[in-house]
Design a protein around this motif. Sequence first.
Motif, PDB file in Angstrom:
ATOM      1  N   LEU A 245       0.838  -1.202   0.000  1.00 11.21           N
ATOM      2  CA  LEU A 245       0.000   0.000   0.000  1.00 11.21           C
ATOM      3  C   LEU A 245       0.868   1.245   0.000  1.00 11.21           C
ATOM      4  CD1 LEU A 245      -2.681   1.499   0.191  1.00 11.21           C
ATOM      5  CD2 LEU A 245      -2.609   1.152   2.682  1.00 11.21           C
ATOM      6  N   TRP A 246       1.905   1.259   0.822  1.00  8.59           N
ATOM      7  CA  TRP A 246       2.831   2.395   0.864  1.00  8.59           C
ATOM      8  C   TRP A 246       3.523   2.566  -0.494  1.00  8.59           C
ATOM      9  CZ3 TRP A 246       0.063   3.471   4.462  1.00  8.59           C
ATOM     10  CH2 TRP A 246       0.407   4.097   5.651  1.00  8.59           C
ATOM     11  N   ASP A 247       3.896   1.448  -1.126  1.00  7.49           N
ATOM     12  CA  ASP A 247       4.495   1.519  -2.468  1.00  7.49           C
ATOM     13  C   ASP A 247       3.542   2.213  -3.438  1.00  7.49           C
ATOM     14  OD1 ASP A 247       6.731   0.110  -1.610  1.00  7.49           O
ATOM     15  OD2 ASP A 247       6.061  -1.818  -2.422  1.00  7.49           O
ATOM     16  N   SER A 248       2.276   1.839  -3.370  1.00 10.42           N
ATOM     17  CA  SER A 248       1.289   2.381  -4.296  1.00 10.42           C
ATOM     18  C   SER A 248       1.052   3.871  -4.062  1.00 10.42           C
ATOM     19  CB  SER A 248      -0.028   1.604  -4.145  1.00 10.42           C
ATOM     20  OG  SER A 248      -0.961   2.036  -5.105  1.00 10.42           O
ATOM     21  N   ILE A 249       0.960   4.269  -2.780  1.00  9.95           N
ATOM     22  CA  ILE A 249       0.780   5.704  -2.489  1.00  9.95           C
ATOM     23  C   ILE A 249       2.012   6.477  -2.940  1.00  9.95           C
ATOM     24  CG2 ILE A 249       0.448   7.422  -0.680  1.00  9.95           C
ATOM     25  CD1 ILE A 249      -0.989   5.294   0.976  1.00  9.95           C
ATOM     26  N   ASN A 250       3.182   5.903  -2.733  1.00 10.68           N
ATOM     27  CA  ASN A 250       4.416   6.570  -3.154  1.00 10.68           C
ATOM     28  C   ASN A 250       4.459   6.734  -4.660  1.00 10.68           C
ATOM     29  OD1 ASN A 250       7.083   7.626  -2.519  1.00 10.68           O
ATOM     30  ND2 ASN A 250       7.889   5.786  -3.508  1.00 10.68           N
ATOM     31  N   GLU A 251       4.056   5.699  -5.400  1.00 16.30           N
ATOM     32  CA  GLU A 251       4.042   5.799  -6.871  1.00 16.30           C
ATOM     33  C   GLU A 251       3.077   6.883  -7.326  1.00 16.30           C
ATOM     34  OE1 GLU A 251       3.021   1.911  -8.185  1.00 16.30           O
ATOM     35  OE2 GLU A 251       4.893   0.992  -7.457  1.00 16.30           O
TER      36      GLU A 251
END
Length: 257
Positions: A245-251
């Motif tokens: 989820l953090w990866d997705s928000i960062n992207e």
Amino acid sequence: MTQIEIIQNELEPLRQNLISHDLYKNIDSIENIQIFMQMHIFAVWDSMSLVKSLQNSLSCTTIPWVPNKNTNSTRLINDIVLCEESDFNDQGVAMSHFEMYIEAMNQVGAKTSQIDSFISHLQDGNDYQTSLNFVKVNEDLKKFLDFTFEVINSQKVHLIASVFTFGRENLIPDMFVELVIKFNAQQNKDLSKLVYYLDRHIDIDGEEHGPMALNLINDLCANDQDKWDEAKEVCKEALQRRIKLWDSINETIVSNK
């Protein structure tokens, strides 16, 4: 080494991955805080669902009332619910932490239309999956929420308590809090309600809810090694889901720059 310490040691690499995630250094503007909050609010909401699931399992929430055999667990979860569902905001008004976060979003200028629509559908009597499908959230966010409800629907209380204890909001590091405080001090945008929310969680998670939740897991798993093993594995998956989820928000943030 206690069973809790074994779990904490196993989870530490994943936890470090989360608290040192690139997401935090890329939240370098009010606009990026808004993006973060618009997705993170769903994680705040599903944490409340975990808490209420625990309360339903560990205390009597039906009529006629009957006593619960494990009064220690009942006391622990009711103490947690009291604060999570009816704490005081920065103005001394009683409200849930979810509602505090919505207040902070409004102050920051983050859009609440998606979470508002989701809650409205739930209030209209639609189930979780129907409501989530209607608002069409980010796919990684959907997988994160679906995992939470898989755990809830398992009706295994020790797993629900484990995900709540090791996979929730105590994963927001001090560096993010300091970043928000810095933005608040710039006075071009008031972030005082977000600062209050984060400070409140740090105080409560560290001094009250964290120790309470660990005691709850000890009570629920007791001397059953199979339960401890299950708890460890579900906690690992909870943190892995949070990382995605953090990866997705960062992207999303990086692509917005």
